[in-house]
Design a protein around this motif. Structure first.
Motif, PDB file in Angstrom:
ATOM      1  N   LYS A  61     -10.485  -3.029   7.051  1.00  0.00           N
ATOM      2  CA  LYS A  61      -9.050  -2.822   7.228  1.00  0.00           C
ATOM      3  C   LYS A  61      -8.429  -3.835   8.192  1.00  0.00           C
ATOM      4  O   LYS A  61      -7.276  -4.193   8.030  1.00  0.00           O
ATOM      5  CB  LYS A  61      -8.762  -1.400   7.676  1.00  0.00           C
ATOM      6  CG  LYS A  61      -9.272  -1.035   9.041  1.00  0.00           C
ATOM      7  CD  LYS A  61      -8.955   0.397   9.364  1.00  0.00           C
ATOM      8  CE  LYS A  61      -9.589   0.780  10.686  1.00  0.00           C
ATOM      9  NZ  LYS A  61      -9.394   2.189  10.984  1.00  0.00           N
ATOM     10  N   ARG A  78      -3.001   2.850   6.461  1.00  0.00           N
ATOM     11  CA  ARG A  78      -2.033   2.596   5.384  1.00  0.00           C
ATOM     12  C   ARG A  78      -0.658   2.287   5.964  1.00  0.00           C
ATOM     13  O   ARG A  78       0.059   1.431   5.459  1.00  0.00           O
ATOM     14  CB  ARG A  78      -1.961   3.790   4.439  1.00  0.00           C
ATOM     15  CG  ARG A  78      -3.102   3.847   3.483  1.00  0.00           C
ATOM     16  CD  ARG A  78      -2.817   4.820   2.371  1.00  0.00           C
ATOM     17  NE  ARG A  78      -2.646   6.164   2.876  1.00  0.00           N
ATOM     18  CZ  ARG A  78      -3.441   7.187   2.588  1.00  0.00           C
ATOM     19  NH1 ARG A  78      -4.454   7.015   1.790  1.00  0.00           N
ATOM     20  NH2 ARG A  78      -3.218   8.372   3.079  1.00  0.00           N
ATOM     21  N   ILE A 132      -7.506   0.854  -0.524  1.00  0.00           N
ATOM     22  CA  ILE A 132      -6.546   1.236   0.498  1.00  0.00           C
ATOM     23  C   ILE A 132      -6.799   2.673   0.930  1.00  0.00           C
ATOM     24  O   ILE A 132      -6.662   3.017   2.093  1.00  0.00           O
ATOM     25  CB  ILE A 132      -5.111   1.076  -0.028  1.00  0.00           C
ATOM     26  CG1 ILE A 132      -4.866  -0.365  -0.457  1.00  0.00           C
ATOM     27  CG2 ILE A 132      -4.096   1.460   1.016  1.00  0.00           C
ATOM     28  CD1 ILE A 132      -3.616  -0.557  -1.255  1.00  0.00           C
ATOM     29  N   CYS A 133      -7.184   3.512   0.010  1.00  0.00           N
ATOM     30  CA  CYS A 133      -7.309   4.940   0.281  1.00  0.00           C
ATOM     31  C   CYS A 133      -8.419   5.258   1.262  1.00  0.00           C
ATOM     32  O   CYS A 133      -8.344   6.242   1.976  1.00  0.00           O
ATOM     33  CB  CYS A 133      -7.535   5.690  -1.012  1.00  0.00           C
ATOM     34  SG  CYS A 133      -6.173   5.513  -2.142  1.00  0.00           S
ATOM     35  N   CYS A 174      -1.707   7.095  -2.621  1.00  0.00           N
ATOM     36  CA  CYS A 174      -2.947   6.991  -3.366  1.00  0.00           C
ATOM     37  C   CYS A 174      -3.125   8.168  -4.301  1.00  0.00           C
ATOM     38  O   CYS A 174      -4.238   8.544  -4.626  1.00  0.00           O
ATOM     39  CB  CYS A 174      -4.128   6.895  -2.411  1.00  0.00           C
ATOM     40  SG  CYS A 174      -4.178   5.321  -1.572  1.00  0.00           S
ATOM     41  N   GLU A 228      -4.666   7.388   6.732  1.00  0.00           N
ATOM     42  CA  GLU A 228      -3.195   7.341   6.767  1.00  0.00           C
ATOM     43  C   GLU A 228      -2.665   6.329   7.786  1.00  0.00           C
ATOM     44  O   GLU A 228      -1.707   5.611   7.527  1.00  0.00           O
ATOM     45  CB  GLU A 228      -2.652   8.736   7.080  1.00  0.00           C
ATOM     46  CG  GLU A 228      -1.158   8.851   6.953  1.00  0.00           C
ATOM     47  CD  GLU A 228      -0.666   8.608   5.529  1.00  0.00           C
ATOM     48  OE1 GLU A 228       0.445   8.072   5.392  1.00  0.00           O
ATOM     49  OE2 GLU A 228      -1.382   8.928   4.571  1.00  0.00           O
ATOM     50  N   PRO A 286       0.835  -1.194   0.000  1.00  0.00           N
ATOM     51  CA  PRO A 286       0.000   0.000   0.000  1.00  0.00           C
ATOM     52  C   PRO A 286       0.870   1.244   0.000  1.00  0.00           C
ATOM     53  O   PRO A 286       1.535   1.548   0.963  1.00  0.00           O
ATOM     54  CB  PRO A 286      -0.809  -0.122   1.289  1.00  0.00           C
ATOM     55  CG  PRO A 286      -0.126  -1.130   2.104  1.00  0.00           C
ATOM     56  CD  PRO A 286       0.730  -1.963   1.215  1.00  0.00           C
TER      57      PRO A 286
END
Length: 145
Positions: free
Chosen positions: A100, A47, A39-40, A13, A44, A10
């Motif tokens: 996630k 990620r 992922i976006c 983005c 943060e 990842p």
């Protein structure tokens, strides 16, 4: 094995669709959008966790997998780890779409299985290579890194 570790990393983005005419004003203003990446939407912190979870699994599994490879044989450990790696790679897109926590867990399991491959390969080289050729075979095996 080395390239498999970082196939689904990842990263940023900042993806711009230059063929989309409706998004041209956002492109001119310097705004970027994430196109089709799950992922976006995680933020943060998630990620960062996604990026580091593979490495944490890799670090944790090194010593125990070396002991297992020496005790049961490198071939069994290597085949098992590659099977788990293949399975988690196939399930990664589904995990990223779900939530996630599942994505982070799948990356961690992937790291565990990938971390166990290096001690297994080293055990195979130590047991199967002739003493005169062990350094040459290790150099060939690890030169792909």
């Amino acid at each position: 094995m080395y390239t498999v570790r970082f196939t689904i990393v990842p990263g940023n983005c900042d993806v711009i669709n230059t063929t989309d005419t409706t998004n041209q004003s956002a492109v001119r203003n310097g705004m970027t959008s994430c196109l089709g990446s799950h992922i976006c939407k995680y933020g943060e912190d998630a990620r960062r966790l996604l990026a580091s979870s593979l490495l944490w699994g890799d670090v944790i599994s090194q010593l125990p997998s070396g002991v297992l490879a020496w005790k049961f044989g490198g071939k069994i450990v290597l085949c098992t780890c590659m099977f788990i790696s293949a399975l988690t790679t196939l399930l990664t897109p589904l995990a990223f779409e779900t939530n996630k926590e599942l994505a982070i867990t799948s990356r961690f399991i992937f790291g565990l299985s990938q971390g166990a491959t290096w001690p297994a390969v080293q055990t195979l080289l130590a047991r199967w290579s002739p003493p005169q050729e062990s350094s040459r075979l290790a150099g060939l095996a690890y030169s792909g890194e």
